[in-house]
Write a protein that holds these residues in place. Structure first.
Motif, PDB file in Angstrom:
ATOM      1  N   VAL A   1      10.326   1.076   1.985  1.00  0.00           N
ATOM      2  CA  VAL A   1       9.501   2.229   1.636  1.00  0.00           C
ATOM      3  C   VAL A   1      10.284   3.057   0.630  1.00  0.00           C
ATOM      4  O   VAL A   1      11.517   3.113   0.684  1.00  0.00           O
ATOM      5  CB  VAL A   1       9.109   3.099   2.862  1.00  0.00           C
ATOM      6  CG1 VAL A   1       8.235   2.306   3.805  1.00  0.00           C
ATOM      7  CG2 VAL A   1      10.313   3.641   3.569  1.00  0.00           C
ATOM      8  N   ARG A   2       9.573   3.657  -0.298  1.00  0.00           N
ATOM      9  CA  ARG A   2      10.207   4.493  -1.321  1.00  0.00           C
ATOM     10  C   ARG A   2       9.240   5.611  -1.661  1.00  0.00           C
ATOM     11  O   ARG A   2       8.035   5.378  -1.776  1.00  0.00           O
ATOM     12  CB  ARG A   2      10.501   3.662  -2.574  1.00  0.00           C
ATOM     13  CG  ARG A   2      11.272   4.412  -3.653  1.00  0.00           C
ATOM     14  CD  ARG A   2      11.482   3.555  -4.881  1.00  0.00           C
ATOM     15  NE  ARG A   2      12.310   2.405  -4.637  1.00  0.00           N
ATOM     16  CZ  ARG A   2      13.606   2.319  -4.932  1.00  0.00           C
ATOM     17  NH1 ARG A   2      14.223   3.353  -5.481  1.00  0.00           N
ATOM     18  NH2 ARG A   2      14.279   1.225  -4.701  1.00  0.00           N
ATOM     19  N   PRO A   3       9.734   6.827  -1.818  1.00  0.00           N
ATOM     20  CA  PRO A   3       8.837   7.906  -2.234  1.00  0.00           C
ATOM     21  C   PRO A   3       8.086   7.518  -3.511  1.00  0.00           C
ATOM     22  O   PRO A   3       8.653   6.901  -4.423  1.00  0.00           O
ATOM     23  CB  PRO A   3       9.783   9.079  -2.482  1.00  0.00           C
ATOM     24  CG  PRO A   3      10.956   8.799  -1.588  1.00  0.00           C
ATOM     25  CD  PRO A   3      11.115   7.301  -1.631  1.00  0.00           C
TER      26      PRO A   3
ATOM     27  N   GLY B   1       0.834  -1.198   0.000  1.00  0.00           N
ATOM     28  CA  GLY B   1       0.000   0.000   0.000  1.00  0.00           C
ATOM     29  C   GLY B   1       0.866   1.244   0.000  1.00  0.00           C
ATOM     30  O   GLY B   1       2.050   1.201  -0.314  1.00  0.00           O
ATOM     31  N   THR B   2       0.257   2.355   0.371  1.00  0.00           N
ATOM     32  CA  THR B   2       0.981   3.616   0.451  1.00  0.00           C
ATOM     33  C   THR B   2       0.763   4.224   1.830  1.00  0.00           C
ATOM     34  O   THR B   2      -0.170   3.869   2.547  1.00  0.00           O
ATOM     35  CB  THR B   2       0.509   4.614  -0.627  1.00  0.00           C
ATOM     36  OG1 THR B   2      -0.882   4.843  -0.467  1.00  0.00           O
ATOM     37  CG2 THR B   2       0.804   4.105  -2.022  1.00  0.00           C
ATOM     38  N   GLY B   3       1.644   5.122   2.191  1.00  0.00           N
ATOM     39  CA  GLY B   3       1.533   5.847   3.449  1.00  0.00           C
ATOM     40  C   GLY B   3       2.146   7.222   3.283  1.00  0.00           C
ATOM     41  O   GLY B   3       2.776   7.513   2.266  1.00  0.00           O
ATOM     42  N   ARG B   4       1.971   8.044   4.283  1.00  0.00           N
ATOM     43  CA  ARG B   4       2.515   9.402   4.233  1.00  0.00           C
ATOM     44  C   ARG B   4       3.527   9.614   5.345  1.00  0.00           C
ATOM     45  O   ARG B   4       3.365   9.092   6.440  1.00  0.00           O
ATOM     46  CB  ARG B   4       1.398  10.437   4.382  1.00  0.00           C
ATOM     47  CG  ARG B   4       0.496  10.487   3.185  1.00  0.00           C
ATOM     48  CD  ARG B   4      -0.405  11.710   3.230  1.00  0.00           C
ATOM     49  NE  ARG B   4      -1.264  11.733   2.073  1.00  0.00           N
ATOM     50  CZ  ARG B   4      -0.925  12.270   0.902  1.00  0.00           C
ATOM     51  NH1 ARG B   4       0.243  12.837   0.756  1.00  0.00           N
ATOM     52  NH2 ARG B   4      -1.767  12.244  -0.102  1.00  0.00           N
ATOM     53  N   HIS B   5       4.545  10.392   5.035  1.00  0.00           N
ATOM     54  CA  HIS B   5       5.526  10.801   6.034  1.00  0.00           C
ATOM     55  C   HIS B   5       4.809  11.682   7.050  1.00  0.00           C
ATOM     56  O   HIS B   5       4.059  12.592   6.674  1.00  0.00           O
ATOM     57  CB  HIS B   5       6.658  11.557   5.354  1.00  0.00           C
ATOM     58  CG  HIS B   5       7.810  11.843   6.240  1.00  0.00           C
ATOM     59  ND1 HIS B   5       7.769  12.799   7.223  1.00  0.00           N
ATOM     60  CD2 HIS B   5       9.045  11.287   6.289  1.00  0.00           C
ATOM     61  CE1 HIS B   5       8.937  12.836   7.837  1.00  0.00           C
ATOM     62  NE2 HIS B   5       9.730  11.920   7.291  1.00  0.00           N
TER      63      HIS B   5
ATOM     64  N   THR C   1       6.316  15.573   6.634  1.00  0.00           N
ATOM     65  CA  THR C   1       6.278  16.259   5.337  1.00  0.00           C
ATOM     66  C   THR C   1       5.020  15.945   4.532  1.00  0.00           C
ATOM     67  O   THR C   1       4.744  16.627   3.549  1.00  0.00           O
ATOM     68  CB  THR C   1       7.489  15.859   4.484  1.00  0.00           C
ATOM     69  OG1 THR C   1       7.370  14.462   4.148  1.00  0.00           O
ATOM     70  CG2 THR C   1       8.804  16.123   5.214  1.00  0.00           C
ATOM     71  N   LEU C   2       4.304  14.897   4.919  1.00  0.00           N
ATOM     72  CA  LEU C   2       3.125  14.397   4.221  1.00  0.00           C
ATOM     73  C   LEU C   2       3.436  13.855   2.833  1.00  0.00           C
ATOM     74  O   LEU C   2       2.534  13.566   2.047  1.00  0.00           O
ATOM     75  CB  LEU C   2       2.010  15.447   4.158  1.00  0.00           C
ATOM     76  CG  LEU C   2       1.523  15.950   5.517  1.00  0.00           C
ATOM     77  CD1 LEU C   2       0.409  16.966   5.332  1.00  0.00           C
ATOM     78  CD2 LEU C   2       1.073  14.805   6.404  1.00  0.00           C
TER      79      LEU C   2
END
Length: 100
Positions: free
Chosen positions: A51-53, A21-25, A28-29
């Motif tokens: 994890v990778r941007p 899935g994805t997530g946010r920092h 910094t979001l």
């Protein structure tokens, strides 16, 4: 920028990964892709998490003068097929011919 769908992806260097899935920092979001290696690594252990941007996950890389995706979607997860491939030491999906 669209989000990658969960499933199995092949890195341009041939290893297979499961996108979870994805997530946010939290500060910094910035959006990140959370994914798991479908291999054993002497350095990082069995099925390491990464994890990778998002922008780097979806970017093109240049290999032998060609621009190709860093990760290519293979399809939805089929654990039985993946387990069989791992047991045979295979990291590629047959029929895919992007070379690094």
């Amino acid at each position: 920028m669209s989000l990658p769908q969960p499933g199995i992806y092949r890195h341009y260097k041939e290893n297979l990964y499961r996108v979870l899935g994805t997530g946010r920092h939290s500060e910094t979001l910035e959006e990140y892709v959370v994914y798991q290696g479908l291999y054993d690594s002497p350095e990082f252990g069995k099925n390491p998490l990464w994890v990778r941007p998002l922008n780097l996950f979806q970017e093109q890389v240049t290999v032998d003068g060609r621009s190709i995706p860093r990760f290519t979607y293979i399809g939805p997860e089929n654990e039985k097929v993946l387990e069989d491939r791992r047991e045979r030491g295979e990291s590629r999906i047959e029929g895919e011919d992007i070379e690094s």
